[in-house]
Design a protein around this motif. Structure first.
Motif, PDB file in Angstrom:
ATOM      1  N   LYS A   1     -37.534  11.088  40.335  1.00 35.04           N
ATOM      2  CA  LYS A   1     -37.896  12.521  39.982  1.00 35.04           C
ATOM      3  C   LYS A   1     -38.361  12.706  38.746  1.00 35.04           C
ATOM      4  CE  LYS A   1     -33.747  13.832  42.770  1.00 35.04           C
ATOM      5  NZ  LYS A   1     -32.359  14.226  42.752  1.00 35.04           N
ATOM      6  N   PRO A   2     -38.737  13.804  38.033  1.00 35.58           N
ATOM      7  CA  PRO A   2     -39.231  14.117  36.904  1.00 35.58           C
ATOM      8  C   PRO A   2     -37.962  13.809  36.084  1.00 35.58           C
ATOM      9  CG  PRO A   2     -40.032  15.690  38.087  1.00 35.58           C
ATOM     10  CD  PRO A   2     -39.076  15.031  39.007  1.00 35.58           C
ATOM     11  N   ASN A   3     -38.128  13.155  34.846  1.00 32.53           N
ATOM     12  CA  ASN A   3     -36.967  12.781  33.914  1.00 32.53           C
ATOM     13  C   ASN A   3     -35.857  12.086  34.567  1.00 32.53           C
ATOM     14  OD1 ASN A   3     -38.480  13.710  31.664  1.00 32.53           O
ATOM     15  ND2 ASN A   3     -38.015  15.611  32.531  1.00 32.53           N
ATOM     16  N   HIS A   4     -35.981  11.438  35.779  1.00 33.89           N
ATOM     17  CA  HIS A   4     -34.908  10.522  36.384  1.00 33.89           C
ATOM     18  C   HIS A   4     -35.408   9.138  36.782  1.00 33.89           C
ATOM     19  CE1 HIS A   4     -32.029   9.426  39.139  1.00 33.89           C
ATOM     20  NE2 HIS A   4     -31.144   9.941  38.416  1.00 33.89           N
ATOM     21  N   VAL A   5     -34.735   8.302  36.441  1.00 34.59           N
ATOM     22  CA  VAL A   5     -35.029   6.787  36.757  1.00 34.59           C
ATOM     23  C   VAL A   5     -33.708   6.240  37.592  1.00 34.59           C
ATOM     24  CG1 VAL A   5     -35.423   4.672  36.230  1.00 34.59           C
ATOM     25  CG2 VAL A   5     -36.614   6.553  35.072  1.00 34.59           C
ATOM     26  N   SER A   6     -33.841   5.876  38.766  1.00 31.67           N
ATOM     27  CA  SER A   6     -32.911   4.947  39.539  1.00 31.67           C
ATOM     28  C   SER A   6     -33.005   3.795  39.213  1.00 31.67           C
ATOM     29  CB  SER A   6     -32.862   5.267  40.949  1.00 31.67           C
ATOM     30  OG  SER A   6     -32.651   6.719  41.202  1.00 31.67           O
ATOM     31  N   VAL A   7     -32.068   3.115  39.254  1.00 30.95           N
ATOM     32  CA  VAL A   7     -32.052   1.345  38.974  1.00 30.95           C
ATOM     33  C   VAL A   7     -31.465   0.994  40.359  1.00 30.95           C
ATOM     34  CG1 VAL A   7     -31.227  -0.500  37.389  1.00 30.95           C
ATOM     35  CG2 VAL A   7     -31.765   1.726  36.721  1.00 30.95           C
ATOM     36  N   ARG A   8     -31.908  -0.109  40.767  1.00 28.18           N
ATOM     37  CA  ARG A   8     -31.919  -0.813  42.012  1.00 28.18           C
ATOM     38  C   ARG A   8     -31.815  -2.150  42.339  1.00 28.18           C
ATOM     39  NH1 ARG A   8     -35.804   3.420  45.253  1.00 28.18           N
ATOM     40  NH2 ARG A   8     -34.559   5.358  44.640  1.00 28.18           N
ATOM     41  N   PRO A   9     -31.248  -2.798  42.995  1.00 24.52           N
ATOM     42  CA  PRO A   9     -31.445  -4.330  42.899  1.00 24.52           C
ATOM     43  C   PRO A   9     -32.642  -4.457  43.750  1.00 24.52           C
ATOM     44  CG  PRO A   9     -29.613  -3.803  44.282  1.00 24.52           C
ATOM     45  CD  PRO A   9     -30.170  -2.269  43.891  1.00 24.52           C
ATOM     46  N   VAL A  10     -33.299  -5.612  43.108  1.00 24.43           N
ATOM     47  CA  VAL A  10     -34.691  -6.116  43.610  1.00 24.43           C
ATOM     48  C   VAL A  10     -34.541  -6.592  45.168  1.00 24.43           C
ATOM     49  CG1 VAL A  10     -36.389  -7.984  43.403  1.00 24.43           C
ATOM     50  CG2 VAL A  10     -35.503  -6.852  41.378  1.00 24.43           C
ATOM     51  N   ASN A  11     -33.395  -7.186  45.446  1.00 22.13           N
ATOM     52  CA  ASN A  11     -33.055  -7.729  46.485  1.00 22.13           C
ATOM     53  C   ASN A  11     -32.152  -6.516  47.453  1.00 22.13           C
ATOM     54  OD1 ASN A  11     -31.906  -8.593  49.148  1.00 22.13           O
ATOM     55  ND2 ASN A  11     -31.263 -10.776  48.116  1.00 22.13           N
ATOM     56  N   PRO A  12     -32.690  -5.843  48.168  1.00 18.77           N
ATOM     57  CA  PRO A  12     -32.094  -4.525  49.124  1.00 18.77           C
ATOM     58  C   PRO A  12     -30.808  -5.004  49.545  1.00 18.77           C
ATOM     59  CG  PRO A  12     -33.945  -5.390  50.045  1.00 18.77           C
ATOM     60  CD  PRO A  12     -34.049  -6.063  49.023  1.00 18.77           C
ATOM     61  N   LEU A  13     -30.237  -6.317  49.882  1.00 16.78           N
ATOM     62  CA  LEU A  13     -29.371  -6.932  50.352  1.00 16.78           C
ATOM     63  C   LEU A  13     -27.942  -6.896  49.441  1.00 16.78           C
ATOM     64  CD1 LEU A  13     -30.379  -9.990  52.622  1.00 16.78           C
ATOM     65  CD2 LEU A  13     -29.986  -7.449  53.440  1.00 16.78           C
ATOM     66  N   ASP A  14     -28.327  -7.054  48.221  1.00 19.46           N
ATOM     67  CA  ASP A  14     -27.378  -6.792  47.235  1.00 19.46           C
ATOM     68  C   ASP A  14     -26.911  -5.283  46.940  1.00 19.46           C
ATOM     69  OD1 ASP A  14     -27.069  -9.380  46.138  1.00 19.46           O
ATOM     70  OD2 ASP A  14     -28.728  -9.048  44.637  1.00 19.46           O
ATOM     71  N   MET A  15     -27.541  -4.455  47.435  1.00 22.04           N
ATOM     72  CA  MET A  15     -27.093  -2.963  47.184  1.00 22.04           C
ATOM     73  C   MET A  15     -25.656  -2.764  48.000  1.00 22.04           C
ATOM     74  SD  MET A  15     -27.456  -0.021  45.636  1.00 22.04           S
ATOM     75  CE  MET A  15     -28.957   0.803  45.294  1.00 22.04           C
ATOM     76  N   MET A  16     -25.467  -3.021  48.819  1.00 19.55           N
ATOM     77  CA  MET A  16     -24.175  -2.881  49.502  1.00 19.55           C
ATOM     78  C   MET A  16     -23.122  -3.526  48.904  1.00 19.55           C
ATOM     79  SD  MET A  16     -23.572  -0.558  51.583  1.00 19.55           S
ATOM     80  CE  MET A  16     -22.025   0.100  52.228  1.00 19.55           C
ATOM     81  N   GLU A  17     -23.246  -4.786  48.422  1.00 24.59           N
ATOM     82  CA  GLU A  17     -22.159  -5.547  48.014  1.00 24.59           C
ATOM     83  C   GLU A  17     -21.926  -5.059  46.504  1.00 24.59           C
ATOM     84  OE1 GLU A  17     -21.319 -10.030  46.959  1.00 24.59           O
ATOM     85  OE2 GLU A  17     -22.828  -9.528  48.130  1.00 24.59           O
TER      86      GLU A  17
END
Length: 73
Positions: free
Chosen positions: A19-35
């Motif tokens: 979004k404008p002026n918003h950054v989300s940080v996520r794991p490179v490996n999507p399998l890590d997200m739930m853990e």
């Protein structure tokens, strides 16, 4: 100023301008997200490795002492 490379340079996190002026940080490996999400109840006592990585990045962002201005290179 926060740049996408700061998160991406970790090798395990990626920063996504969603979004404008918003950054989300996520794991490179999507399998890590739930853990990572599931680790939230014990994050203070036993932080997940991604929490530690993000915290180390956040310190450098906070040190700028100003608004987060997202720069797209």
């Amino acid at each position: 100023m926060y740049r996408r490379e700061n998160g991406n340079a970790t090798g395990v996190l990626m920063a996504v301008i969603d979004k404008p002026n918003h950054v989300s940080v996520r794991p490179v490996n999507p399998l890590d997200m739930m853990e990572w999400i599931n680790s939230r109840p014990t994050a203070k006592e036993n932080p997940y490795y991604l929490t530690k990585t993000l915290a180390s990045i956040s310190i450098s962002i906070r040190d700028n002492r100003g608004p987060c201005n997202v720069k797209i290179d």
